[in-house]
Design a protein around this motif. Structure first.
Motif, short mmCIF file in Angstrom:
data_model
loop_
_atom_site.label_atom_id
_atom_site.label_comp_id
_atom_site.label_asym_id
_atom_site.label_seq_id
_atom_site.Cartn_x
_atom_site.Cartn_y
_atom_site.Cartn_z
N VAL A 375 0.84 -1.19 0.00
CA VAL A 375 0.00 0.00 0.00
C VAL A 375 0.88 1.24 0.00
O VAL A 375 1.73 1.41 0.87
N LYS A 376 0.71 2.07 -0.99
CA LYS A 376 1.49 3.30 -1.10
C LYS A 376 0.58 4.53 -1.12
O LYS A 376 0.99 5.58 -1.59
N GLU A 377 -0.64 4.33 -0.60
CA GLU A 377 -1.62 5.39 -0.69
C GLU A 377 -1.73 5.88 -2.13
O GLU A 377 -1.70 7.08 -2.42
N MET A 378 -1.83 4.90 -3.03
CA MET A 378 -1.96 5.21 -4.45
C MET A 378 -3.15 6.14 -4.67
O MET A 378 -4.25 5.88 -4.17
N ASN A 379 -2.92 7.17 -5.40
CA ASN A 379 -3.98 8.13 -5.67
C ASN A 379 -4.96 7.55 -6.68
O ASN A 379 -4.60 7.27 -7.82
N ALA A 380 -6.19 7.34 -6.29
CA ALA A 380 -7.22 6.80 -7.18
C ALA A 380 -8.56 7.31 -6.71
O ALA A 380 -8.73 7.75 -5.58
N ASP A 381 -9.53 7.28 -7.61
CA ASP A 381 -10.90 7.62 -7.22
C ASP A 381 -11.86 6.64 -7.87
O ASP A 381 -11.52 5.96 -8.84
N MET A 382 -13.06 6.54 -7.34
CA MET A 382 -14.02 5.55 -7.80
C MET A 382 -15.43 6.06 -7.61
O MET A 382 -15.72 6.78 -6.64
#
Length: 478
Positions: A375-382
């Motif tokens: 987990v790298k606090e990947m920037n994503a939205d949903m």
């Protein structure tokens, strides 16, 4: 002297009257002149309203009225045709931005020039997204015992560049087809290479005054498609035919709206054996259904305008066939029409459709996604939208944690299970998503697959062989 003055006065009045008649004719004639824009392949601008939909004053009223008048003034198409004839014959060029006037009167479509020159080409990620879309559709078909076949119709300029204007010199840059073909080969996509087939044949099988192939080209394409599908097909090279000037080309209509010239077309003496069972008007219909006695196979073909001429030749090869311009591709048609073979036909300039439109099919469940990705606090939205008995899940991922060819997974946690689904690398609602289409994702899922109660969602991608997670970014309660 007085007679001379009277004659001059009368002459001036006649001149003014004639001038006013010419000036007013386009305005007054609008009362009797019916605008028909079908020849130009577009819709006429409607009359503007004083107020906008929210009740405010329409500040663009006069600009919109100008556009309305330009589309509706009397004798517009007649004058456009005369102007185009003078320009092409005297200056050897086209004033219509959408039509290219080539050598020997050949016409080409401006919208195909990106592929001709290799401009605005998709990125490596974009091309891989196209191939991934094809791969997921092919996988879906194979799991349902349905054959899959993809094809790209070559642009006219690729096959017949010798008729392009002298200043249209190809740069040698690669285009979307050049990038797509090896990428499909690497992923095992089943496709027919119509570019190679047409290029190796010496016949001219496209219209001179139209964007598309003629009947001879459609019959030739049908045979190559059938061969790629492992099926027999009628060989029209052995059939007798005549050549007649019976075809009104789309590019010719756009350039000369009131022109009367007809393009040549091949008319085969052989009669078709199929019957249309849908309300058929012409091969431009949005959906066409046909049956053919004595033939086997149920064909589902998604197609665009190149499929117009192709329809009768393909319909003659299958017991049942459905041809549709549905976009996005709706794979639910497979079960609805009991198809055993599904084909997707796109013209070369529409390759980007694979990158833009989310196919309608249930996302495949994956079991090999690591349970504890880094987990790298990947920037994503949903986002999630419910459409009948299906959910549409879509959003964006972070390019920093995504390879050019890496998959996008959606992980769903509910009270009982952890489920990983592979999403299409294609967006769903462009208005709600970021500008970079290369890093969108989307998928359909039966609502029955989402458990009652609260579920949480996360996105998983891969970079340099390492899986990364966004962590929980969405919660949904059913």
């Amino acid at each position: 002297m007085e007679d001379s003055k009277k004659q001059n006065a009368i002459g001036k009045k006649l001149y003014i009257a004639l001038f006013m008649l010419v000036i007013l004719t386009p305005f007054v004639g609008m009362l009797f002149y019916k605008t028909d824009m079908t020849a130009e392949n577009r819709t006429a601008t409607p009359f503007p309203t004083i107020k906008t939909y929210d009740g405010k004053i329409n500040r663009k009223y006069f600009d919109q009225f100008n556009d309305f008048f330009n589309d509706h003034f009397a004798l517009r198409q007649e004058m456009t045709t005369v102007d185009a004839l003078m320009t092409t014959k005297l200056l050897n060029t086209s004033k219509n931005d959408d039509v290219i006037y080539g050598k020997d009167g050949w016409l080409y479509y401006e919208d195909t020039m990106d592929e001709y020159f290799g401009r605005n080409v998709l990125s490596d990620r974009g091309i891989n997204n196209c191939v991934k879309s094809l791969s997921l559709m092919q996988e879906y078909c194979e799991k349902n015992d349905v054959e899959f076949l993809f094809m790209v119709a070559p642009i006219k300029g690729y096959l017949y560049p010798e008729h392009m204007p002298y200043n249209y010199i190809q740069t040698g840059n690669i285009n979307n087809w050049d990038k797509l073909k090896p990428a499909m080969d690497a992923k095992g996509i089943k496709y027919v290479d119509l570019h190679k087939a047409f290029k190796e044949d010496d016949r001219v099988m496209y219209h001179k005054l139209d964007t598309h192939w003629n009947n001879e080209g459609a019959a030739f394409a049908c045979k190559k498609i059938q061969e790629a599908a492992g099926r027999e097909a009628t060989d029209y090279t052995n059939e007798s035919y005549k050549v007649e000037n019976v075809f009104r080309g789309d590019l010719y209509r756009m350039l000369y709206p009131k022109g009367k010239k007809l393009d040549e077309n091949v008319i085969y003496d052989r009669e078709f054996g199929f019957d249309y069972i849908s309300d058929f008007n012409n091969t431009e219909d949005f959906k066409i259904e046909a049956t053919c006695d004595g033939k086997d196979g149920n064909l589902l073909m998604f197609r665009d305008s190149y499929g117009n001429a192709l329809v009768p030749y393909m319909a003659d090869e299958y017991g049942h066939s459905l041809f549709t311009k549905t976009m996005p591709f709706d794979l639910n048609y497979i079960s609805e029409y009991n198809a055993d073979i599904m084909m997707v036909e796109l013209t070369q300039r529409h390759i980007t459709y694979l990158w833009e439109y989310l196919p309608v099919m249930n996302a495949p469940l994956r079991e090999d996604v690591p349970s504890d990705p880094e987990v790298k606090e990947m920037n994503a939205d949903m986002k999630l939208e419910v459409k009948g008995d299906q959910a549409v899940i879509y959003g964006n991922v972070d390019p920093a944690f995504t390879d050019d060819d890496s998959e996008v997974y959606v992980r769903i946690y509910d009270s009982q299970y952890v489920s990983d689904y592979e999403a299409f690398p294609v967006g769903y609602n462009s208005a709600a998503e970021k500008d970079n289409k290369d890093y969108r994702f989307g998928m359909y899922l039966d609502m029955a697959e989402i458990a009652d109660g609260e579920s949480t969602f996360e996105v998983i991608t891969k970079k340099d062989g390492v899986y990364y997670s966004s962590g929980t970014i969405f919660t949904y309660t059913k």
